[in-house]
Write an enzyme that holds these catalytic residues in place. Sequence first.
Site, short mmCIF file in Angstrom:
data_model
loop_
_atom_site.label_atom_id
_atom_site.label_comp_id
_atom_site.label_asym_id
_atom_site.label_seq_id
_atom_site.Cartn_x
_atom_site.Cartn_y
_atom_site.Cartn_z
N LYS A 9 15.12 -14.64 -9.93
CA LYS A 9 14.93 -13.45 -10.88
C LYS A 9 14.21 -14.22 -12.04
O LYS A 9 13.19 -13.63 -12.40
CB LYS A 9 16.29 -13.07 -11.42
N LYS A 60 6.72 -4.52 -4.19
CA LYS A 60 8.03 -4.06 -4.07
C LYS A 60 8.51 -4.30 -2.52
O LYS A 60 9.60 -4.63 -2.27
CB LYS A 60 8.29 -2.69 -4.55
N GLU A 87 10.44 -15.25 -10.73
CA GLU A 87 9.55 -13.88 -10.39
C GLU A 87 8.92 -13.10 -11.49
O GLU A 87 8.02 -12.76 -11.62
CB GLU A 87 10.19 -13.12 -9.24
N CYS A 143 0.79 -1.16 -0.09
CA CYS A 143 0.13 0.08 0.11
C CYS A 143 0.77 1.14 0.14
O CYS A 143 1.98 1.26 0.70
CB CYS A 143 -0.86 -0.01 1.12
N GLU A 197 19.81 -16.55 -6.37
CA GLU A 197 19.34 -15.12 -7.00
C GLU A 197 18.97 -15.30 -8.41
O GLU A 197 17.83 -14.82 -8.72
CB GLU A 197 20.43 -14.20 -6.58
N ARG A 236 4.93 -0.30 -6.10
CA ARG A 236 5.13 -0.97 -5.09
C ARG A 236 4.17 -2.13 -4.98
O ARG A 236 4.25 -2.96 -4.15
CB ARG A 236 4.72 -0.16 -3.67
N TRP A 239 -3.02 -2.73 -1.42
CA TRP A 239 -2.66 -4.07 -1.59
C TRP A 239 -3.58 -5.04 -0.67
O TRP A 239 -3.18 -5.05 0.48
CB TRP A 239 -1.20 -4.31 -1.33
N HIS A 294 21.34 -36.36 -4.95
CA HIS A 294 20.64 -36.90 -4.05
C HIS A 294 19.03 -36.99 -4.14
O HIS A 294 18.41 -36.90 -3.27
CB HIS A 294 21.11 -36.44 -2.54
N ASN A 353 -2.15 2.35 6.05
CA ASN A 353 -1.17 1.16 5.69
C ASN A 353 -0.90 0.41 6.93
O ASN A 353 -0.82 1.17 8.16
CB ASN A 353 0.05 1.76 5.15
N GLY A 354 -0.79 -0.93 6.99
CA GLY A 354 -0.49 -1.60 8.02
C GLY A 354 -1.91 -2.41 8.45
O GLY A 354 -2.56 -2.59 7.62
C1 F6R Z 1 13.03 -10.16 -5.67
C2 F6R Z 1 13.05 -9.12 -4.43
C3 F6R Z 1 12.65 -9.70 -3.06
C4 F6R Z 1 13.16 -8.60 -2.03
C5 F6R Z 1 12.69 -8.98 -0.58
C6 F6R Z 1 13.07 -8.18 0.48
O1 F6R Z 1 13.57 -9.66 -6.68
O2 F6R Z 1 12.93 -7.97 -4.80
O3 F6R Z 1 12.74 -11.11 -2.92
O4 F6R Z 1 14.45 -8.75 -1.95
O5 F6R Z 1 11.10 -8.67 -0.64
O6 F6R Z 1 13.09 -7.15 0.12
P1 F6R Z 1 14.08 -5.69 0.98
O7 F6R Z 1 15.21 -5.97 0.67
O8 F6R Z 1 13.24 -4.59 0.75
O9 F6R Z 1 13.86 -6.21 2.33
#
Ligand code: F6R
Length: 612
Positions: A488, A607, A491, A2, A484, A27, A76, A507, A102-103
Amino acid sequence: MCGIIGFVGRKEAAPILLDGLARMEYRGYDSAGIALRSETKGIQVRKSKGRLQTLSELTHGGADLEGVLGIGHTRWATHGEPNDANAHPHVSENGKIALVHNGIIENYLEIKEQLMKYGVTFSSDTDSEVVAQLLEYHYKECGNMMEAVGRCLRRIEGAYAFGIICADYPNALIAARKDSPLILGFSPEGNFIASDVTAILQHTRDVVYMNDGEIAVLTADSIDVFDDEMNPLEKTHSFVEWDVAAAEKGGYPHFMFKEILEQPEAIRKTISPRIRDGRVVLDDIHISAEEARNINHIYIIACGSAYHAGVVAKYIWERILRRPVEVTLASEFRYSQPLVDEHTLVIAISQSGETLDTMAALREAKRLGGRTLAVCNVVGSSIAREAHDVLYTWAGPEIAVATSKGYSTQLVAMDLVGLYLADLLGTIEPEEYSAVLTEMQKLPEKMQTYLENFEDTQYFASRYFNHDSVFFIGRNLDYAMGLEGSLKLKEISYIHSEAYASGELKHGTISLIEPGTLVIALGSYGPLFDKAMSNVVEVRARGAEVLAITTDAFREKMAKTADSVISVPDTHPLLQPTLSIVPLQLFAYYVALQRGCDIDKPRNLAKSVTVE
Ligand code: F6R
């Protein structure tokens, strides 16, 4: 997740609110709305499910709603499905009070039941509407809006950032915060509240960060901040270093592409002020040599990609610090009764600095007496402010949901902290220390070399984008980086992918390899290159199609076994993941592009994850 914006000033508020919401679109949200207070019409609200475009059309770009005081929100969904009724702002029954939130309000059901007994009817399923109705109840009771806010805040439990307007207060925007970010912005045209600085960057870089328990009253000319007992507070202004261009697409097709290309600069900014006369100098970290010697256990806590940066750091730190380093998902750490005491260093890594699980884990670590350090990108964010020390990554605003420069700057920031501690402890050979540091300074240039010629990565993406399952395999730092690379890909392209430590494949998982399965073999960690080659042979023998990522020095050798090879410049083995991750980011990007995915806003993702 949000987003909140609020404005009170000398200009029409609606277009400003819509623009601010657009800048927070990244976001993630599923509905949006704005509320304005006008002299003639009182409180007016427009909200709708779906994209902001719908809200903009509904209000003719804001032209339909008059008023210089207003609040806006992108939601959201948590409590209640994403629909028009559950969208914010929420308005109290008599239409006089509008609120964005928010929250999560934990005791909302209990308050709702009580208000219903008094005859209040609700028009949404949300916890937020309960607060709007509770405010009306207290306002009627005491006749003073600030007193009503105070009574309401004492009654509710949970996390919140609120923006509140009231028809009876033509020039007052009220804000309150607890465990959910909120900043106040000052500008000649009026004053702002926002949950995210990018929402107001085009108007001001002069901000004040609200702390938990604080309440603010904004007018066009002033901002007053109070503690939870309404005592006035003196707040320090901060200047936001980010500029507005950094948060705009600037002609690039996607934020993610722009941010991948920005990595050499982001890394340069993160490391260069911290290397002086051949030493790592971290002015912001106040750990003495004696304190460092007292540390016998290190935890790294984080989520998602930040957790993956922690896994890379674990391999490096254990080697150079000779201390046990445990990387734990923040969501697990907080409930695992972690073994933290005054001899434990706990590092929280978070790009946004607002991830709820990381924040909660950090608080738990502090409660248990641990020494905490945050590695964050957003200045003034909650995690940055809560930790004992903070080291900022200087990646600039990261807008794409899938992190790229956020992650790579976390890698180098963790390298810096690791070297700093190793130097304090004397656990690294001077030659190795210098070798790593020298190579670290060359990373931006080497990364740029790869970024000037990545047609092959683009080509392999067009060759492999149709696969529906992919395995990333590697050992040691290659495995850590593979985690990672795999995230990537999945996602943003929605292809199922998994990262495996190559040695673990036999295994169980190797049974999934069949003719045509795509395996991305990571063979860039020099000391284990031969083992990486053997694993390529092993999966090819089962019919896998292998795309290998290696370094220029190993390229020729790797080409003898793998079907396709991408290479990046060589660097010190401990730093190799920072370079080798870039083709994996671009591969994911181009695969997602081929598959027509919404790259900057992948489905179901937000985000900054500010709920559990
Ligand atoms: C993936 C991604 C997420 C963030 C995770 C933590 O591309 O961006 O997995 O890494 O949500 O977010 P932060 O770093 O903001 O705590």
